[in-house]
Scaffold this active site. Structure first.
Site, PDB file in Angstrom:
ATOM      1  N   TYR A   1      -3.379  -9.657   1.272  1.00 21.18           N
ATOM      2  CA  TYR A   1      -3.385  -8.200   1.137  1.00 21.18           C
ATOM      3  C   TYR A   1      -3.278  -7.804  -0.329  1.00 21.18           C
ATOM      4  CZ  TYR A   1      -1.751  -3.352   1.458  1.00 21.18           C
ATOM      5  OH  TYR A   1      -1.602  -2.001   1.311  1.00 21.18           O
TER       6      TYR A   1
ATOM      7  N   SER B   1      -2.937  -0.317  -3.718  1.00 19.24           N
ATOM      8  CA  SER B   1      -1.520  -0.467  -3.360  1.00 19.24           C
ATOM      9  C   SER B   1      -0.741  -0.941  -4.568  1.00 19.24           C
ATOM     10  CB  SER B   1      -1.363  -1.498  -2.228  1.00 19.24           C
ATOM     11  OG  SER B   1       0.008  -1.831  -2.029  1.00 19.24           O
TER      12      SER B   1
END
Length: 252
Positions: free
Chosen positions: A163, A149
């Protein structure tokens, strides 16, 4: 797409298949004639159109190491009719928990259990699956794609600390896997999506699109799926240990 007796169709195992990027990726590979074994914590969605969808779907809880081991044994059994060969593993599943009201979970307020769960799903599950299916990948001289990401390389206004750091760790793991798996004929790469139009988006994403993305639009899941397909195909046969940015220029 039919295959001849001499040319067996290729097989993909993909996690996080039930929606968004994973869902689009399954459709992309299935349309190209691949056998797709989709893995998700949810049952097979009946509306999905790909061949053998129900039979080639597995429910697995990536937050549970014991369930991953069960799934690996089951995947090995399912791959036996294909010569115990796996041509591609796509580690797409990921979780991004939020605070009350959808707020970002920062490094101070995220409890230890949340850190453990996020890293188990986003980081440990990919290496467990890759190691567990190593022999099958080696027989096929297959490819692994880890989905990281843009949040792994910068503080993001919506993605939480657990995350973001799990995705940064997955980027580093991709590099280490490339060094270790490459001599055995297995290519390992990653893709780093930015703001893609999926259910994981948070309110306020429009501001990022307007201010940070030169293309001034969200990405579509199929645009990511096409990149994953490329990294699993012969067209990328000398791409190894790379991270492909898919974000409309947001990283610049």
């Amino acid at each position: 797409m039919p295959t001849s007796g001499k040319q067996k169709r290729k097989t993909l195992v993909l996690t996080g298949a039930s929606r968004g990027i994973g869902h689009a990726t399954v459709k992309r590979f299935a349309a190209s004639g691949w056998r797709v074994i989709s893995c998700s914590r949810y049952p097979f969605p009946e509306e999905c159109p790909w061949e053998m969808g129900r039979d080639d779907h597995m429910q697995v809880d990536l937050a549970d190491p014991a369930d991953i081991e069960r799934a690996i044994a089951e995947l090995k059994r399912r791959l036996e009719p294909e010569g115990s060969m796996l041509h591609a593993l796509v580690n797409n599943a990921g979780i991004s928990p939020k605070a009350k009201g959808g707020a970002r979970l920062n490094a101070i307020d995220t409890d230890a259990e949340t850190w453990r769960n996020v890293f188990q799903v986003n980081f440990f599950a990919p290496i467990m699956l890759a190691r567990g299916l190593f022999d099958e990948l080696e027989r096929a001289q297959g490819a692994i794609v880890n989905v990281t990401s843009i949040a792994g390389s910068r503080v993001h206004p919506f993605a939480g600390s657990a995350y973001a750091t799990s995705k940064a760790a997955l980027t580093a793991l991709t590099r280490e896997m490339a060094a270790d798996f490459g001599p055995r004929g297995i290519r390992v790469n990653s893709i780093s999506p930015g703001e893609i139009e999926t259910s994981i988006l948070s309110p306020g994403t429009g501001k990022i699109v307007d201010e940070q993305i030169p293309m001034h639009r969200l990405g579509a899941p199929d645009e990511v799926a096409r990149s994953i397909y490329f990294l699993c195909s012969e067209q990328s046969s000398y791409i190894h240990g790379a991270e492909l940015q898919i974000n409309g220029g947001q990283h610049v």
